[in-house]
Design an enzyme around this catalytic site. Structure first.
Site, PDB file in Angstrom:
ATOM      1  N   HIS A 185       0.812  -1.236   0.000  1.00  0.00           N
ATOM      2  CA  HIS A 185       0.000   0.000   0.000  1.00  0.00           C
ATOM      3  C   HIS A 185       0.842   1.283   0.000  1.00  0.00           C
ATOM      4  CE1 HIS A 185      -3.430  -2.554   0.343  1.00  0.00           C
ATOM      5  NE2 HIS A 185      -3.154  -2.911   1.584  1.00  0.00           N
ATOM      6  N   ASP A 239      -5.142  -8.370  -3.619  1.00  0.00           N
ATOM      7  CA  ASP A 239      -5.477  -8.041  -2.239  1.00  0.00           C
ATOM      8  C   ASP A 239      -6.809  -8.651  -1.791  1.00  0.00           C
ATOM      9  OD1 ASP A 239      -5.473  -6.938   0.272  1.00  0.00           O
ATOM     10  OD2 ASP A 239      -5.331  -4.858  -0.351  1.00  0.00           O
TER      11      ASP A 239
HETATM   12 ZN   LIG Z   1      -3.484  -6.960   2.575  1.00  0.00          ZN
END
Ligand SMILES: [Zn+2]
Length: 335
Positions: free
Chosen positions: A200, A251
């Site tokens: 991220h 994800d």
């Molecule tokens: Zn994750």
């Protein structure tokens, strides 16, 4: 015979396969409320559900052109073995990114100590499972854990994957506890190096990005999930300026399409810069394949091929196929 266009297979460097079950469900007013629904889903997993449901998700990944996956796993060792079996059944290369989880979450995810976690890692390695070290986050791991697992990953030259800077609240909590931001804490505890992938980094500041660049670490961006969860815009241009390697992950598996992940990355860069072609197409495709493989420590993974007779590719010159894939196609061209 149908003509096909071959390219290196896509690498999904960050997956939580069980979260596929949340697709289409709308609960969760923000990330933290979504997390409650996600934890309930996690809590009901068993080796049997993982074996069955992960195989279905991995088949979906495989059909979408992903030929390797890094499963970021915090559901226990028997479930980790079941995930490995599911990947073998689906015909996808898997690296088990076993999570160290010291606090928060659900009690059964947690190990009692970093030593217990490293024992689990050794058990899987002894069974010839390809393993990466995944301190879940600075939320879930105390600083001493980060030091211990970071040292082990460095000594063993294993990939180290860690979530960081996905949400502003995590940064505030880290500042309150440690007086530094999450990626600064990772640097201080020996968790940033050339085999590190920070997942991220949405809200990383300039100093944190400099630390990533200095360490030769990578970032894994998961734009469809980050959009779905309201995380924010990845700092794509700031990463590029510093030469930080970027890979992609599905994800939460709310959407499984590597082309869409790459299109989102370039879309974020174009919207924020007011320019076009911020990331060359060949570079985007490398983010989707070779960078992900490097992040997982994989040297070989299968190629994939697009169907040139697919309607989305009709009338496209061969030279323009890579660009047409990224900007004009969905993953069904790989079917
Ligand atoms: Zn994750």
């Amino acid at each position: 015979m149908t003509e096909r266009f071959s390219l290196p297979g896509f690498v999904d460097a960050h997956s939580h396969a069980f979260q596929r079950a949340l697709r289409g469900r709308s609960e969760g007013g923000d990330f933290w409320a979504w997390r409650e629904a996600m934890l309930l889903e996690a809590a009901r997993q068993t080796p049997d559900t993982v074996r069955r449901d992960y195989a279905a998700v991995y088949r979906e990944l495989r059909r979408a052109g992903y030929t390797a996956v890094g499963e970021f796993h915090y559901l226990g060792v028997p479930e980790a073995r079941a995930a490995v079996e599911a990947a073998a059944e689906a015909g996808i290369e898997l690296v088990m990114l076993l999570a160290a989880y010291g606090r928060g979450g659900i009690p059964r995810f947690r190990q009692r100590s970093a030593a217990e976690f490293l024992g689990q890692v050794e058990t899987l390695r002894a069974a010839e499972v390809r393993v990466g070290i995944a301190p879940h986050s600075v939320r879930a791991c105390p600083a001493e854990w980060l030091e211990e697992v970071g040292a082990y990953a460095a000594a063993e030259s294993l990939p180290l994957h860690v979530h960081a800077d996905e949400q502003p609240r995590e940064i505030e909590e880290c500042l309150a506890e440690h007086g530094v931001r999450p990626i600064e804490l990772l640097a201080r505890t020996g968790c940033l190096g050339p085999t590190t992938t920070v997942v991220h980094a949405t809200h990383a500041d300039a100093n944190e990005l400099d630390l990533l660049a200095d360490a030769g670490a990578r970032v894994c961006l998961c734009p469809t999930t980050e959009a779905n969860l309201g995380d924010g815009y990845a700092p794509v241009e700031a990463l590029l300026e510093r030469g930080i390697g970027i890979c992609i992950g599905s994800d939460s598996n709310v959407r499984i399409d590597p082309l869409e992940e790459l299109r989102e990355l370039e879309g974020i860069a174009r919207r924020s810069s007011g320019r076009r072609n911020v990331i060359p197409v060949e570079t985007l495709l490398a983010f989707g394949s070779t960078e992900g493989a490097a992040a997982l420590g994989l040297e070989r993974w299968p190629d994939v091929s697009a169907d040139l007779a697919h309607p989305s590719l009709a009338g496209i010159d061969l030279d323009d196929v890579p660009g047409a894939l990224v900007f004009g196609c969905a993953a069904d061209v790989f079917a």
